[in-house]
Every structure is written in C-alpha cells, then in structure tokens.
Design an enzyme around this catalytic site. Sequence first.
Site, mmCIF file in Angstrom:
data_model
loop_
_atom_site.group_PDB
_atom_site.id
_atom_site.type_symbol
_atom_site.label_atom_id
_atom_site.label_comp_id
_atom_site.label_asym_id
_atom_site.label_seq_id
_atom_site.Cartn_x
_atom_site.Cartn_y
_atom_site.Cartn_z
ATOM 1 N N SER A 47 4.975 0.274 -10.085
ATOM 2 C CA SER A 47 3.632 0.301 -10.635
ATOM 3 C C SER A 47 2.737 1.157 -9.762
ATOM 4 C CB SER A 47 3.046 -1.114 -10.726
ATOM 5 O OG SER A 47 1.681 -1.068 -11.093
ATOM 6 N N LYS A 86 11.009 17.519 15.194
ATOM 7 C CA LYS A 86 10.849 16.497 16.229
ATOM 8 C C LYS A 86 12.071 16.490 17.143
ATOM 9 C CE LYS A 86 10.486 11.470 16.785
ATOM 10 N NZ LYS A 86 10.457 10.166 16.090
#
Length: 508
Positions: A47, A86
């Site tokens: 939703s 990273k």
Amino acid sequence: MEDMRKTAQGQPRTVVILGGGTAGWMTAAALTAVFNPAQVRVRLVESDDIGIVGVGEATLPAIREFNAFAGIAERDMLVATQGTYKLGIEFVDWGRIGSRYVHPFGAHGRPLGGAAFHHQWTRARLAGAPVGPIDDYAYSIEACRQNRFEPPSLDDSRVESTYSYAYHFDAGLYARFLRDVAEGRGLLRTEGRVEAVERTGDHIAALRLVSGERIEGDLFIDCSGFRALAIGEQPGDAWEDWSHWLPCDRAVAVPTARSEAFTPFTRSTASSAGWLWRIPLQHRTGNGHVYSSAHISDDEAAAALLAGVDGEVLAEPRFLRFRSGRRRASWLGNCVAVGLSSGFLEPLESTSIYLIQAAVTNLVKFWPGAANGHAVLRDAFNSAIDLEYDRVRDFLILHYWLNDRPEPFWRERRETEPPASLRETAALFQSRGHAPSYRNGLFAAPSWISVMTGQGAPPQAYDRLADHMPLAQVISGLQDERARLVARVAAMPFHADYVARNALARAA
C-alpha cells in the site's frame, strides 16, 4: 506442502510477498530472476499509504553478489539510486574519545613467511619495531584516507587485489529500481491494505484486503516490517530480545546537501548515548543518530545530530523506534519472514540489507519441496538465519563492549556481560591473535582484527608459525608492503571523479 515449482496438475505455484520497501522488492527481484513464471508466479501486495523505514543507505560487499544473483548491472543500479562507492566504515571516538580507525572491506596486508599478515605485524609490534598501526597496511584504508576509489585488481598477485567494495545508495530509489526490474519480468503488483490474514494454525490460505479482494497463495513471504502482518505477532517465547546487549532503541535521521567531503566510506561517530552516521550520496548526504532513549531524550538526540552535520539541512528530522532481537523461527508453516518482520539489529555495521539478502538466498537454497521434505528444509532455513543473526549480534556488541569512555551509557556497555560466544572469540584473539573465519555468516578475520585493535584490544601473542621468518626480514617486508600500497593508492582516481565517470545519475 507440494513441490513449490508446480502443482500436481502442472499449474504454476503462487508466491505472495506482503510488503514492498527494500525487503519486498529485493525478494521480488531475486525470485523473478531465479524462477520461470510458468513454474512460480510471484505477486506482491503493498500500500502506498504505508511508509517504509528507508534509512538504510549503506551496504556491505555482499550486496554485489546479490545484484549479480538477481541479474542487476552495477552501473544501472548506481545511476538509478544516486549511488556511490564504499570501501569501509570509519569509527570515531568509539574505543575512547579521540580514537579513530577504519573497518576495511579487505585484508590488512598479505601473508608473510607462511603466517597471516596480522600475526607478523603483532610479532614486530611486540618486539618494539616501529611498524605503525595495522590500518597502515590495508589498501582500502589508505584509499579512504586519500578519498580515492577504483575496483580491485583481478590479479591476486597484486596489492590492489586485496580489498573489496560496497555501495552507498538511496534505499527508496533502490526499492523503486528493483520494482521496475521485477515487474519487467512479469511480477504482478497489487495496491491495497491487508484487513485480515485467513489462516488455520500456521497455514495461511489468503490475504483479505480492505477493498474486499482475496489473494490466495501457496507460499507467503512477510516483508511488512515491524508489523509482521502475515507471520503474526510473536509470543514472548518466540522472540529473543537482545536489548540488554544492544540498548539503542531509537534513531533520528535527516538529509543534508551534498558535502565537499565526498568520501568512499561511511563514518560512525560515537556520542554520549549512541552514535551518529554520515553517508555520502551523489545528490545528498544521509545523516542520523542512533541512541538509547533511556539515556538521552529525542530533542537532545536531534540537537546533537543537527549540530554535527556539514551541509544545508534538506528536511525535518525523522524519528524511528525499534528493538534489537530476532524471531526464534523466521519460517512458520507456509510463511517466511524477511527483513524487519524477522528481526532487527541496529545499523551500526550496515547489516540490515545483508540480512534481507541472507534470508532471500537461503529461501531459494531451501526452497519448499515435496510435503515429506518440507520440515527438513524449513528447519535448515531457520538454523541458517539464526546463525546469521547471532554472528552479527556478537560483532555489534563487540563495538560497545570494548570501550573506555566515561559516560554512563558506555560504562554500562562495558560492564554488561557479553554472550559467551563473543567472550570466547575475543579471548582467543587477545591470547593468540586468532580471529574467526566463517564458512557461513558475516565478518571474517579482517573485520575482527580491525575492531579489536582499533578499540584498544590488540593481540598479546601471535601464531608461532610466524617465527619461521627472521624478524628483520619481517620488518623489511612490512616496510615494503606499506611503500607499495601508498604508491599505488596515489595513482587511483579520486572518488568523486570515478563516480562522475562511471555512475553519475545525470538529469534526463
């Protein structure tokens, strides 16, 4: 449960994923990559009215394996997610105020004289040789210091092959990218809120939506976050609460404008009652403060965060609540919990996305088969996930336990008895320099070496195999390793330049 690839009548089995976000869409991308729609039909229910946690923007090198497993090209992903590279995590003020070290994605040096590098470094250090900190011998750490990046060499004989890398990215954009991938492979997405879960005991028959639609499935994967709507509320004896070891239970996050300090590493700075993160993306910097609400108020935590950011604040601070622990069983009946519905460990070492990955890849590995083999597969999956959580738990606790800070929060951390498994691992490292080397699970020897030495508990002895090489030769080897490393890193491109050439998310 029948074979989960097809019914006895040859119809495809239906897998229903409840919840989107990072967990839901990672699961969807992986399953649609592995299974043919003619065998397994994947459906996701979410939703748009329900928000996602979405603060996880730093990853571990294992994410590259997941992307390859899910058929995702690195550059496409980085462009879509405003991603950067990273090489490790810098820890500031952790062992004591004023200390600084990096947990690198790679080795500290290469073996010397038949012994692991850190044993020879320990031998030279204990002999009084001027060898410097062990951080000086990790290629990825030197690259972090110089803000440089390039992928490692594939030639194992070269010093620049001794490291790996991960990513920083916008987790919301990553989920959106994976949604496009999964839907492009035939996944059906249903918009709607779940009103009820129809179940008999541990078996789920269907999800009933507020709209009245009823969604049946053969296997349900719960990615609904802390609500755990499908797998259900866990009774007290089904949840392992680790908050006595990991008491940080809140976080406040805020984005800022992109900083000039465009680093190829995450920064974690210890605070009086927790720690602060800094994660550089292409379009902004992610900042946050993880803390214990028993030691500092929300207002104080937000003020400490905002006082330390290095760019223009782009939004109001957002607060999150959580508790550290895990389910004793992440697979019950025909429902598998993935992500926050399975457990949560604070984001200190960027493990949240990894634990999603571990659940998804183990689910594929132990995919439900014939009814008479289902229990064996379920139990193997649960054991594998338990092991992943337990090993991450120990490594996170290590950061808190090894400290010499004066604040009440930190004093309590070092006085709290750690798990027996962690105490044994730490004692073995200090007494002989031996660090874990797991076949399964995160954080092998270089990770333990970096935190133990970085937080003031280096080995007090070493593997006697190191004595086979003359000490003078060891010292010379250390000096040569350092010189080669510094020279090679200086020739690498700057991180910002490499991102601009290879991953820049240019406006359309």
